[in-house]
Design a protein around this motif. Sequence first.
Motif, PDB file in Angstrom:
ATOM      1  N   LYS A  25      80.979  64.489  66.229  1.00 60.16           N
ATOM      2  CA  LYS A  25      80.597  63.368  65.366  1.00 60.16           C
ATOM      3  C   LYS A  25      80.877  63.608  63.896  1.00 60.16           C
ATOM      4  CE  LYS A  25      75.720  64.494  64.488  1.00 60.16           C
ATOM      5  NZ  LYS A  25      74.342  63.979  64.432  1.00 60.16           N
ATOM      6  N   GLN A  26      80.847  64.873  63.419  1.00 59.87           N
ATOM      7  CA  GLN A  26      81.072  65.100  61.989  1.00 59.87           C
ATOM      8  C   GLN A  26      82.477  64.692  61.553  1.00 59.87           C
ATOM      9  OE1 GLN A  26      80.134  67.423  64.188  1.00 59.87           O
ATOM     10  NE2 GLN A  26      81.201  69.360  63.936  1.00 59.87           N
ATOM     11  N   PHE A  27      83.404  64.548  62.496  1.00 57.64           N
ATOM     12  CA  PHE A  27      84.770  64.138  62.161  1.00 57.64           C
ATOM     13  C   PHE A  27      85.016  62.654  62.402  1.00 57.64           C
ATOM     14  CE2 PHE A  27      85.127  68.641  63.693  1.00 57.64           C
ATOM     15  CZ  PHE A  27      85.281  69.204  62.447  1.00 57.64           C
ATOM     16  N   LEU A  28      83.995  61.937  62.848  1.00 57.79           N
ATOM     17  CA  LEU A  28      84.144  60.511  63.153  1.00 57.79           C
ATOM     18  C   LEU A  28      83.837  59.652  61.931  1.00 57.79           C
ATOM     19  CD1 LEU A  28      82.361  60.351  66.623  1.00 57.79           C
ATOM     20  CD2 LEU A  28      84.815  60.513  66.186  1.00 57.79           C
ATOM     21  N   ARG A  29      84.514  58.528  61.830  1.00 63.82           N
ATOM     22  CA  ARG A  29      84.266  57.540  60.777  1.00 63.82           C
ATOM     23  C   ARG A  29      83.284  56.515  61.331  1.00 63.82           C
ATOM     24  NH1 ARG A  29      89.185  59.756  60.272  1.00 63.82           N
ATOM     25  NH2 ARG A  29      90.035  60.087  58.163  1.00 63.82           N
ATOM     26  N   LEU A  30      82.015  56.836  61.254  1.00 65.77           N
ATOM     27  CA  LEU A  30      80.981  56.029  61.887  1.00 65.77           C
ATOM     28  C   LEU A  30      80.394  54.976  60.961  1.00 65.77           C
ATOM     29  CD1 LEU A  30      79.035  58.835  63.804  1.00 65.77           C
ATOM     30  CD2 LEU A  30      80.659  57.190  64.758  1.00 65.77           C
ATOM     31  N   CYS A  31      80.225  55.307  59.687  1.00 64.13           N
ATOM     32  CA  CYS A  31      79.483  54.438  58.776  1.00 64.13           C
ATOM     33  C   CYS A  31      80.310  53.966  57.588  1.00 64.13           C
ATOM     34  CB  CYS A  31      78.236  55.165  58.264  1.00 64.13           C
ATOM     35  SG  CYS A  31      77.178  55.802  59.574  1.00 64.13           S
ATOM     36  N   SER A  32      81.534  54.437  57.452  1.00 67.91           N
ATOM     37  CA  SER A  32      82.377  54.042  56.329  1.00 67.91           C
ATOM     38  C   SER A  32      83.820  54.377  56.665  1.00 67.91           C
ATOM     39  CB  SER A  32      81.945  54.769  55.050  1.00 67.91           C
ATOM     40  OG  SER A  32      82.427  56.106  55.036  1.00 67.91           O
ATOM     41  N   GLU A  33      84.699  54.208  55.690  1.00 69.51           N
ATOM     42  CA  GLU A  33      86.101  54.546  55.902  1.00 69.51           C
ATOM     43  C   GLU A  33      86.314  56.053  55.974  1.00 69.51           C
ATOM     44  OE1 GLU A  33      88.579  53.630  52.518  1.00 69.51           O
ATOM     45  OE2 GLU A  33      86.882  53.831  51.148  1.00 69.51           O
ATOM     46  N   HIS A  34      85.300  56.827  55.589  1.00 69.32           N
ATOM     47  CA  HIS A  34      85.388  58.279  55.620  1.00 69.32           C
ATOM     48  C   HIS A  34      84.532  58.849  56.750  1.00 69.32           C
ATOM     49  CE1 HIS A  34      86.248  57.626  51.151  1.00 69.32           C
ATOM     50  NE2 HIS A  34      87.374  58.061  51.679  1.00 69.32           N
ATOM     51  N   SER A  35      84.947  59.993  57.269  1.00 70.06           N
ATOM     52  CA  SER A  35      84.160  60.664  58.294  1.00 70.06           C
ATOM     53  C   SER A  35      82.878  61.217  57.671  1.00 70.06           C
ATOM     54  CB  SER A  35      84.970  61.799  58.927  1.00 70.06           C
ATOM     55  OG  SER A  35      85.102  62.883  58.008  1.00 70.06           O
ATOM     56  N   LEU A  36      81.942  61.635  58.516  1.00 65.68           N
ATOM     57  CA  LEU A  36      80.707  62.226  58.014  1.00 65.68           C
ATOM     58  C   LEU A  36      80.995  63.502  57.229  1.00 65.68           C
ATOM     59  CD1 LEU A  36      78.306  61.722  61.070  1.00 65.68           C
ATOM     60  CD2 LEU A  36      78.575  60.285  59.045  1.00 65.68           C
ATOM     61  N   LEU A  37      81.947  64.311  57.688  1.00 61.60           N
ATOM     62  CA  LEU A  37      82.332  65.504  56.930  1.00 61.60           C
ATOM     63  C   LEU A  37      82.885  65.122  55.571  1.00 61.60           C
ATOM     64  CD1 LEU A  37      83.092  68.482  56.470  1.00 61.60           C
ATOM     65  CD2 LEU A  37      85.200  68.060  57.764  1.00 61.60           C
ATOM     66  N   GLN A  38      83.764  64.130  55.525  1.00 61.64           N
ATOM     67  CA  GLN A  38      84.336  63.709  54.252  1.00 61.64           C
ATOM     68  C   GLN A  38      83.264  63.155  53.318  1.00 61.64           C
ATOM     69  OE1 GLN A  38      87.281  61.050  55.924  1.00 61.64           O
ATOM     70  NE2 GLN A  38      88.945  62.487  55.538  1.00 61.64           N
ATOM     71  N   GLN A  39      82.315  62.398  53.858  1.00 63.62           N
ATOM     72  CA  GLN A  39      81.231  61.885  53.027  1.00 63.62           C
ATOM     73  C   GLN A  39      80.417  63.030  52.430  1.00 63.62           C
ATOM     74  OE1 GLN A  39      78.845  58.575  54.648  1.00 63.62           O
ATOM     75  NE2 GLN A  39      80.400  58.353  56.222  1.00 63.62           N
ATOM     76  N   THR A  40      80.160  64.067  53.229  1.00 66.90           N
ATOM     77  CA  THR A  40      79.400  65.219  52.747  1.00 66.90           C
ATOM     78  C   THR A  40      80.139  65.910  51.611  1.00 66.90           C
ATOM     79  OG1 THR A  40      78.464  65.536  54.956  1.00 66.90           O
ATOM     80  CG2 THR A  40      78.319  67.395  53.434  1.00 66.90           C
ATOM     81  N   ALA A  41      81.444  66.115  51.780  1.00 67.58           N
ATOM     82  CA  ALA A  41      82.230  66.776  50.743  1.00 67.58           C
ATOM     83  C   ALA A  41      82.323  65.922  49.477  1.00 67.58           C
ATOM     84  CB  ALA A  41      83.629  67.100  51.280  1.00 67.58           C
ATOM     85  N   LEU A  42      82.531  64.622  49.629  1.00 68.07           N
ATOM     86  CA  LEU A  42      82.646  63.735  48.471  1.00 68.07           C
ATOM     87  C   LEU A  42      81.317  63.589  47.734  1.00 68.07           C
ATOM     88  CD1 LEU A  42      84.926  60.960  50.031  1.00 68.07           C
ATOM     89  CD2 LEU A  42      85.570  62.625  48.282  1.00 68.07           C
ATOM     90  N   ARG A  43      80.225  63.756  48.443  1.00 68.00           N
ATOM     91  CA  ARG A  43      78.896  63.680  47.843  1.00 68.00           C
ATOM     92  C   ARG A  43      78.711  64.741  46.757  1.00 68.00           C
ATOM     93  NH1 ARG A  43      75.933  63.956  52.628  1.00 68.00           N
ATOM     94  NH2 ARG A  43      76.690  61.852  52.998  1.00 68.00           N
ATOM     95  N   LEU A  44      79.469  65.812  46.837  1.00 73.17           N
ATOM     96  CA  LEU A  44      79.346  66.915  45.886  1.00 73.17           C
ATOM     97  C   LEU A  44      80.150  66.689  44.613  1.00 73.17           C
ATOM     98  CD1 LEU A  44      79.748  69.747  48.544  1.00 73.17           C
ATOM     99  CD2 LEU A  44      77.616  69.097  47.402  1.00 73.17           C
ATOM    100  N   ALA A  45      80.953  65.620  44.582  1.00 71.18           N
ATOM    101  CA  ALA A  45      81.850  65.393  43.443  1.00 71.18           C
ATOM    102  C   ALA A  45      81.099  65.136  42.142  1.00 71.18           C
ATOM    103  CB  ALA A  45      82.794  64.227  43.754  1.00 71.18           C
ATOM    104  N   GLY A  72      91.196  64.758  49.105  1.00 72.04           N
ATOM    105  CA  GLY A  72      91.452  65.519  47.890  1.00 72.04           C
ATOM    106  C   GLY A  72      90.417  66.564  47.550  1.00 72.04           C
ATOM    107  N   VAL A  73      89.694  67.061  48.561  1.00 73.56           N
ATOM    108  CA  VAL A  73      88.682  68.099  48.331  1.00 73.56           C
ATOM    109  C   VAL A  73      89.290  69.459  48.632  1.00 73.56           C
ATOM    110  CG1 VAL A  73      86.459  69.048  49.066  1.00 73.56           C
ATOM    111  CG2 VAL A  73      86.742  66.567  48.816  1.00 73.56           C
ATOM    112  N   HIS A  74      89.340  70.311  47.616  1.00 70.77           N
ATOM    113  CA  HIS A  74      89.836  71.670  47.816  1.00 70.77           C
ATOM    114  C   HIS A  74      88.706  72.536  48.331  1.00 70.77           C
ATOM    115  CE1 HIS A  74      91.148  75.789  46.715  1.00 70.77           C
ATOM    116  NE2 HIS A  74      92.351  75.308  46.996  1.00 70.77           N
TER     117      HIS A  74
END
Length: 470
Positions: A25-45, A72-74
């Motif tokens: 599920k962490q790799f799925l796009r469930l709630c937005s255009e981004h996956s849960l993993l991507q949302q977590t990483a972008l949250r840190l921006a 674009g998260v390194h």
Amino acid sequence: MVLPVIMAGGSGTRLWPLSRNNYPKQFLRLCSEHSLLQQTALRLATFEFSDPVLICNEEHRFIAAEQLREVGVHNGGIFLEPVGKNTAPAIALAALKSINDACDPILLVLPADHVIGNQGAFQQSVEAAVPLAMSGQLVTFGIVGDRPETGYGYIKRGKPVIANAYQVAEFVEKPDLATANKYIASGAYYWNSGMFMFKASTYLKELKAHRPDIYEACAAALQSSKSDFDFIRVDRAAFESCPSESVDYAVMEHTKQAVVVPMDAQWSDVGGFSSLWDVQHKDANGNVFVGDVKSVNSKNTLAYAENKLIAAVGVEDLVIINTKDAILVANKHNAQDVKLIVNELESQKRQEVTSHREVYRPWGKYDLIDSGERFQVKRITVRPGAKLSLQMHHHRAEHWVVVSGTAEVRIGDKSHFVTENESVYIPIAEIHALENPGKIDLELIEVQSGTYLEEDDIVRFEDGYGRVRS
């Protein structure tokens, strides 16, 4: 310095058939255009933190790396767990590596599969925890609950430490409904979020004091680790010997330095379809429809159509999930029992538990369109500039038909280009490779024929993704 540590090793079986072992599920796009993993990483921006360290299963390494690259998260390194050992060893690997790098950062530990609706409240709680972690406290974030919830553990707060931070009085297991009601009414209990903040050295000191077996096993696993691109491969034998334990049981329930910081940030761990329905936008009848869904007189229903039309008539409180290879229909209030179906499928060794019909690879993906006793048909997508390994098969021949784009095909010691509506044949045991030299996706149909068609009939000679075995 704050070093985010994102833990992405879960399996998410309660969201089957959307979530599978090889694509959880962490790799799925469930709630937005981004996956849960991507949302977590972008949250840190919004923070001035170090590049996040990721911890995931070895089989998910390319998916995780590609999803971070897409947004674009390194990353500051991706630890590959050869086997899952829960959160205490996973955090220990990141802490030990940072200490070995002559740093002693504050670790912000975040599961990769959470939804945060209020970024400002999340940021406020994280910033409030930094001075506590600096002073040697082990901070856990307690979610301010808005309802009695029997699916979460709870944290009881004790005496105030500073404004909006408290000593941890106790950790409580998942309660029954009557007890959960009392917890919420008291205002002294929070949901256990599984998010933490502490200095690397503080965590390691407490781990060594309370679970020296975990500490020693992780230290040995890291000492013999090897770097491969961004991936950090720990020693398999040493890590397999490590006990499996959560950070709560290993450290937080024993330490005298546990502090809870409340977080009221519209949080969800999306632990099942009922939670997924909770966090999604609903229509006037309380329905959540994703994909091609048509409804008449339906209420409070979650319907997810991946590739076929779903028509719902007069239904209420249902979960209807349609993927390319499976359909789930469940009462929304019993959706947690999906795990029982998964257990049965696992006992029967059904492929639907492990993989979707569409499988992701570091070079792109393939979709298993059809199969029979001696044949398989796949639709293969190769990203621009990507290349499959130089390989051969002992038991199957392959016929490739290019649908769009241009392929550079090597067969034996000869290479040539194959364009739209052209095809090429690769005999059994012939060494071959496939590359997309163009600027758009390469789409082709692959027809395999032979006596054995499984994915382990691949002998790799050269590979750009570190998959050649000696």
